[in-house]
Write an enzyme that holds these catalytic residues in place. Structure first.
Site, PDB file in Angstrom:
ATOM      1  N   VAL A 149     -35.414  12.305 -46.831  1.00  0.00           N
ATOM      2  CA  VAL A 149     -35.680  13.564 -46.144  1.00  0.00           C
ATOM      3  C   VAL A 149     -36.566  13.306 -44.937  1.00  0.00           C
ATOM      4  CG1 VAL A 149     -36.770  15.837 -46.339  1.00  0.00           C
ATOM      5  CG2 VAL A 149     -35.440  14.930 -48.255  1.00  0.00           C
ATOM      6  N   LYS A 150     -36.251  14.013 -43.852  1.00  0.00           N
ATOM      7  CA  LYS A 150     -37.094  13.988 -42.654  1.00  0.00           C
ATOM      8  C   LYS A 150     -37.764  15.346 -42.515  1.00  0.00           C
ATOM      9  CE  LYS A 150     -36.633  13.811 -37.590  1.00  0.00           C
ATOM     10  NZ  LYS A 150     -35.694  13.511 -36.474  1.00  0.00           N
ATOM     11  N   THR A 151     -39.078  15.325 -42.376  1.00  0.00           N
ATOM     12  CA  THR A 151     -39.823  16.568 -42.244  1.00  0.00           C
ATOM     13  C   THR A 151     -41.017  16.341 -41.334  1.00  0.00           C
ATOM     14  OG1 THR A 151     -40.681  18.448 -43.508  1.00  0.00           O
ATOM     15  CG2 THR A 151     -41.363  16.256 -44.228  1.00  0.00           C
TER      16      THR A 151
ATOM     17  N   ASP B 124     -39.826   8.904 -37.732  1.00  0.00           N
ATOM     18  CA  ASP B 124     -38.662   9.009 -36.849  1.00  0.00           C
ATOM     19  C   ASP B 124     -39.172   9.628 -35.554  1.00  0.00           C
ATOM     20  OD1 ASP B 124     -36.136   9.023 -35.781  1.00  0.00           O
ATOM     21  OD2 ASP B 124     -35.469  10.805 -36.868  1.00  0.00           O
TER      22      ASP B 124
END
Length: 293
Positions: free
Chosen positions: A204-206, A252
């Protein structure tokens, strides 16, 4: 066919050496199959367990972005220093050399453009899984709008992508979108990340926030933080450090790299935080030393 003549008569079965039972190092992903683990190990470096992703997928809904008017000039000069390229298939095919041999996280959703005030209503699955395979993607990225108008459709897209990912051994990155009405706090991000993981996201990207360790603890798969808006280099490196110290498995970053006056040095400083345990101050000192050489 191999010739059986001339083989050693004795065989070594190493009866005194127990078979290794080593769990896969990426959080929550031990039960995925070999092909998916192989792709994940291109994303998350086995030595550190972390990843440095370079995001330059902004143009898929923003068009020409400050710093990304010429992908072939800007990104080509810095992508060798990233572990993963986060981009659209169009950008990769038209502007980026395949000889960099980097893991690719392929943006697989299309959203409403910046011409629309509400970006959360037009997300769709935009990449055929066979094209992702042709692109040699190590993962595909799906934007999800938890708590917004496009929640149902975006989660259906995520589930569809996860089904295809399990079928072909390609991990899915679930990206938590944040709109104008969404709170940027641990309560919201914990909810969004958990929902994405439970619907099949491999990681997951958050966004980083206060009490981020609670977000990480409640998510059963690895978390990578988004870089977000351009910050001064020391602040961006400190944010990366705090995220890693809180349990994130990587960053990221896009604007905090390609909008820097020294993007290569910035990306190398980020690597020091993510892979070598530098804190924010140490990484910033490394950044300054690098640009003053």
């Amino acid at each position: 066919m191999a010739d059986a003549v001339g083989n050693k008569a004795a065989h070594e079965y190493y009866l005194d050496v127990p078979v290794k039972k080593t769990p896969f190092y990426a959080k929550g992903l031990n039960n995925t199959d070999w092909g998916m683990k192989d792709r994940l190990s291109r994303i998350f470096q086995p030595q550190s367990g972390n990843t440095v992703m370079l995001a330059f997928d902004h143009g898929y809904f923003q068009g020409p972005t400050a710093g990304l008017e010429r992908l072939d000039v800007v990104i080509e000069n810095i992508c060798d220093h990233a572990d993963v390229l986060m981009a659209t298939r169009g950008a990769l095919r038209s502007c980026i050399s395949p000889t960099h041999n980097k893991a690719v996280c392929l943006r697989a959703t299309h959203d409403m453009s910046v011409l629309f005030e509400d970006l959360s209503t037009g997300s769709g699955f935009s990449v055929d899984i066979e094209d992702a395979i042709r692109m040699n993607a190590s993962a595909i990225a799906m934007q999800c709008f938890v708590g917004a108008a496009g929640e149902r459709d975006s989660l259906e897209n995520l589930c569809r992508a996860a089904d295809l990912g399990y079928k072909y051994g390609i991990p899915v990155l679930g990206v938590t979108a944040v709109g104008k009405e969404m709170a940027r706090n641990a309560r919201y991000f914990s909810l969004a990340c958990r929902i994405l993981a439970e619907n099949g996201a491999s990681f997951v990207k958050t966004y980083y926030c206060d009490d981020f360790e609670k977000v990480v603890a409640s998510c059963p798969v690895p978390i990578v933080i988004a870089g977000g808006k351009k910050l001064p280099e020391d602040e961006a490196l400190e944010m990366a450090y705090r995220a890693i110290a809180s349990g994130a498995n990587g960053v990221d970053m896009g604007r905090n790299v390609f909008q820097s006056e020294h993007p290569v040095e910035m990306l190398l400083a980020i690597r020091k935080v993510v892979h070598e345990g530098f804190n924010g101050k140490q990484a910033y000192e490394y950044f300054l030393d690098s640009i003053n050489k």
